[in-house]
Design a protein around this motif. Sequence first.
Motif, PDB file in Angstrom:
ATOM      1  N   GLY A  15      55.832  34.334  14.455  1.00  0.00           N
ATOM      2  CA  GLY A  15      55.488  35.728  14.897  1.00  0.00           C
ATOM      3  C   GLY A  15      56.745  36.091  15.919  1.00  0.00           C
ATOM      4  N   GLN A  16      57.305  35.415  16.580  1.00  0.00           N
ATOM      5  CA  GLN A  16      58.706  35.494  17.214  1.00  0.00           C
ATOM      6  C   GLN A  16      59.678  36.007  16.324  1.00  0.00           C
ATOM      7  N   ALA A  17      59.878  35.163  15.330  1.00  0.00           N
ATOM      8  CA  ALA A  17      61.025  35.550  14.318  1.00  0.00           C
ATOM      9  C   ALA A  17      60.700  36.723  13.395  1.00  0.00           C
ATOM     10  N   ALA A  18      59.491  37.053  12.961  1.00  0.00           N
ATOM     11  CA  ALA A  18      59.157  38.355  12.401  1.00  0.00           C
ATOM     12  C   ALA A  18      59.568  39.626  13.331  1.00  0.00           C
ATOM     13  N   ALA A  19      59.112  39.631  14.685  1.00  0.00           N
ATOM     14  CA  ALA A  19      59.330  40.576  15.485  1.00  0.00           C
ATOM     15  C   ALA A  19      60.948  40.765  15.852  1.00  0.00           C
ATOM     16  N   GLN A  20      61.288  39.482  16.032  1.00  0.00           N
ATOM     17  CA  GLN A  20      62.684  39.729  16.361  1.00  0.00           C
ATOM     18  C   GLN A  20      63.503  40.149  15.123  1.00  0.00           C
ATOM     19  N   SER A  21      63.254  39.614  14.179  1.00  0.00           N
ATOM     20  CA  SER A  21      64.332  39.970  12.858  1.00  0.00           C
ATOM     21  C   SER A  21      64.269  41.312  12.394  1.00  0.00           C
ATOM     22  N   ALA A  22      63.263  42.051  12.848  1.00  0.00           N
ATOM     23  CA  ALA A  22      63.127  43.374  12.751  1.00  0.00           C
ATOM     24  C   ALA A  22      64.128  44.267  13.670  1.00  0.00           C
ATOM     25  N   ALA A  31      74.213  33.744   8.578  1.00  0.00           N
ATOM     26  CA  ALA A  31      73.225  33.580   7.662  1.00  0.00           C
ATOM     27  C   ALA A  31      73.851  32.494   6.671  1.00  0.00           C
ATOM     28  N   GLU A  32      74.966  32.371   6.707  1.00  0.00           N
ATOM     29  CA  GLU A  32      75.417  31.154   5.642  1.00  0.00           C
ATOM     30  C   GLU A  32      75.496  29.898   6.477  1.00  0.00           C
ATOM     31  N   ALA A  33      75.746  29.823   7.800  1.00  0.00           N
ATOM     32  CA  ALA A  33      75.581  28.708   8.614  1.00  0.00           C
ATOM     33  C   ALA A  33      74.067  28.245   8.558  1.00  0.00           C
ATOM     34  N   LEU A  34      73.231  29.202   8.621  1.00  0.00           N
ATOM     35  CA  LEU A  34      71.903  29.044   8.808  1.00  0.00           C
ATOM     36  C   LEU A  34      71.278  28.247   7.362  1.00  0.00           C
ATOM     37  N   VAL A  35      71.653  28.870   6.272  1.00  0.00           N
ATOM     38  CA  VAL A  35      71.263  28.299   4.984  1.00  0.00           C
ATOM     39  C   VAL A  35      71.930  26.984   4.959  1.00  0.00           C
ATOM     40  N   ARG A  83      72.487  27.255  15.163  1.00  0.00           N
ATOM     41  CA  ARG A  83      71.717  27.471  16.165  1.00  0.00           C
ATOM     42  C   ARG A  83      71.608  28.760  16.653  1.00  0.00           C
ATOM     43  N   VAL A  84      73.154  29.471  16.862  1.00  0.00           N
ATOM     44  CA  VAL A  84      73.016  30.841  17.413  1.00  0.00           C
ATOM     45  C   VAL A  84      72.245  31.651  16.551  1.00  0.00           C
ATOM     46  N   ALA A  85      72.343  31.492  15.226  1.00  0.00           N
ATOM     47  CA  ALA A  85      71.743  32.466  14.279  1.00  0.00           C
ATOM     48  C   ALA A  85      70.075  32.173  14.437  1.00  0.00           C
ATOM     49  N   PHE A  86      69.807  30.825  14.721  1.00  0.00           N
ATOM     50  CA  PHE A  86      68.114  30.772  14.497  1.00  0.00           C
ATOM     51  C   PHE A  86      67.620  31.356  15.916  1.00  0.00           C
ATOM     52  N   ASP A  87      68.479  31.223  17.074  1.00  0.00           N
ATOM     53  CA  ASP A  87      68.040  31.800  18.301  1.00  0.00           C
ATOM     54  C   ASP A  87      68.042  33.443  18.381  1.00  0.00           C
ATOM     55  N   LYS A  88      68.997  34.013  17.486  1.00  0.00           N
ATOM     56  CA  LYS A  88      69.168  35.360  17.304  1.00  0.00           C
ATOM     57  C   LYS A  88      67.824  35.888  16.433  1.00  0.00           C
ATOM     58  N   MET A  89      67.552  35.130  15.477  1.00  0.00           N
ATOM     59  CA  MET A  89      66.652  35.491  14.443  1.00  0.00           C
ATOM     60  C   MET A  89      65.162  35.359  15.096  1.00  0.00           C
ATOM     61  N   SER A  90      65.089  34.089  15.869  1.00  0.00           N
ATOM     62  CA  SER A  90      63.582  33.989  16.522  1.00  0.00           C
ATOM     63  C   SER A  90      63.249  34.489  17.874  1.00  0.00           C
ATOM     64  N   GLY A  91      64.555  34.809  18.555  1.00  0.00           N
ATOM     65  CA  GLY A  91      64.468  35.441  19.903  1.00  0.00           C
ATOM     66  C   GLY A  91      64.305  34.241  20.862  1.00  0.00           C
ATOM     67  N   LEU A  92      64.408  33.185  20.486  1.00  0.00           N
ATOM     68  CA  LEU A  92      64.124  31.896  21.309  1.00  0.00           C
ATOM     69  C   LEU A  92      65.410  30.942  21.463  1.00  0.00           C
ATOM     70  N   ASP A  93      65.557  30.446  22.752  1.00  0.00           N
ATOM     71  CA  ASP A  93      66.686  29.456  22.852  1.00  0.00           C
ATOM     72  C   ASP A  93      65.904  28.079  22.985  1.00  0.00           C
ATOM     73  N   LEU A  94      65.653  27.695  21.737  1.00  0.00           N
ATOM     74  CA  LEU A  94      64.970  26.293  21.753  1.00  0.00           C
ATOM     75  C   LEU A  94      65.936  25.124  22.284  1.00  0.00           C
ATOM     76  N   THR A  95      67.228  25.271  22.045  1.00  0.00           N
ATOM     77  CA  THR A  95      68.240  24.356  22.697  1.00  0.00           C
ATOM     78  C   THR A  95      67.996  24.030  24.087  1.00  0.00           C
TER      79      THR A  95
END
Length: 173
Positions: A15-22, A31-35, A83-95
Amino acid sequence: MRNWVLAVALVALPGQAAAQSAKSCLTPPEAEALVTYALPSAVRAVTTKCSPLLPATTALAQSGPVIAARYQVDADKAWPVARVAFDKMSGLDLTKTLGEPAARGLIDAAFGAGMAEKVKPGDCSKIDRLVDILQPLPTHNMAMLITTLMELGTGDKQKKPPFKMCAAPNGGN
């Protein structure tokens, strides 16, 4: 306590990822680093799901673990940007919340589970053919191919890409 935080983060993630990615997009390098980071988990998940359904002589059954290990070297190098891309996409800072090892473990598990869920048994022979064709590609080229195909696929408004990519400046590379 840490297991509880992991469970909550995993449940909240889609849910967070969908909201943030919008709201935000990933640059091509992000994107390439995340893939790149996701590739070993994806290959392991597909290998685990499809190998029992395919002859032992297929590329996936024979080379899946080797390909995943090869991709892991580059995935480890891609982690800081991924990690930066994931945090940006999800809106979370899991680390920050979970610590580096737990965050990586959670993200790896999410990528693997997501891939395993999407693969249907009838797709395994097609995936095996793709693995056979694409396995010589270096990791970076594979990541660029996947992100480019995702960009091409965004023209179909019925299918939502896993993340939004920022438009390239001047419409090109």
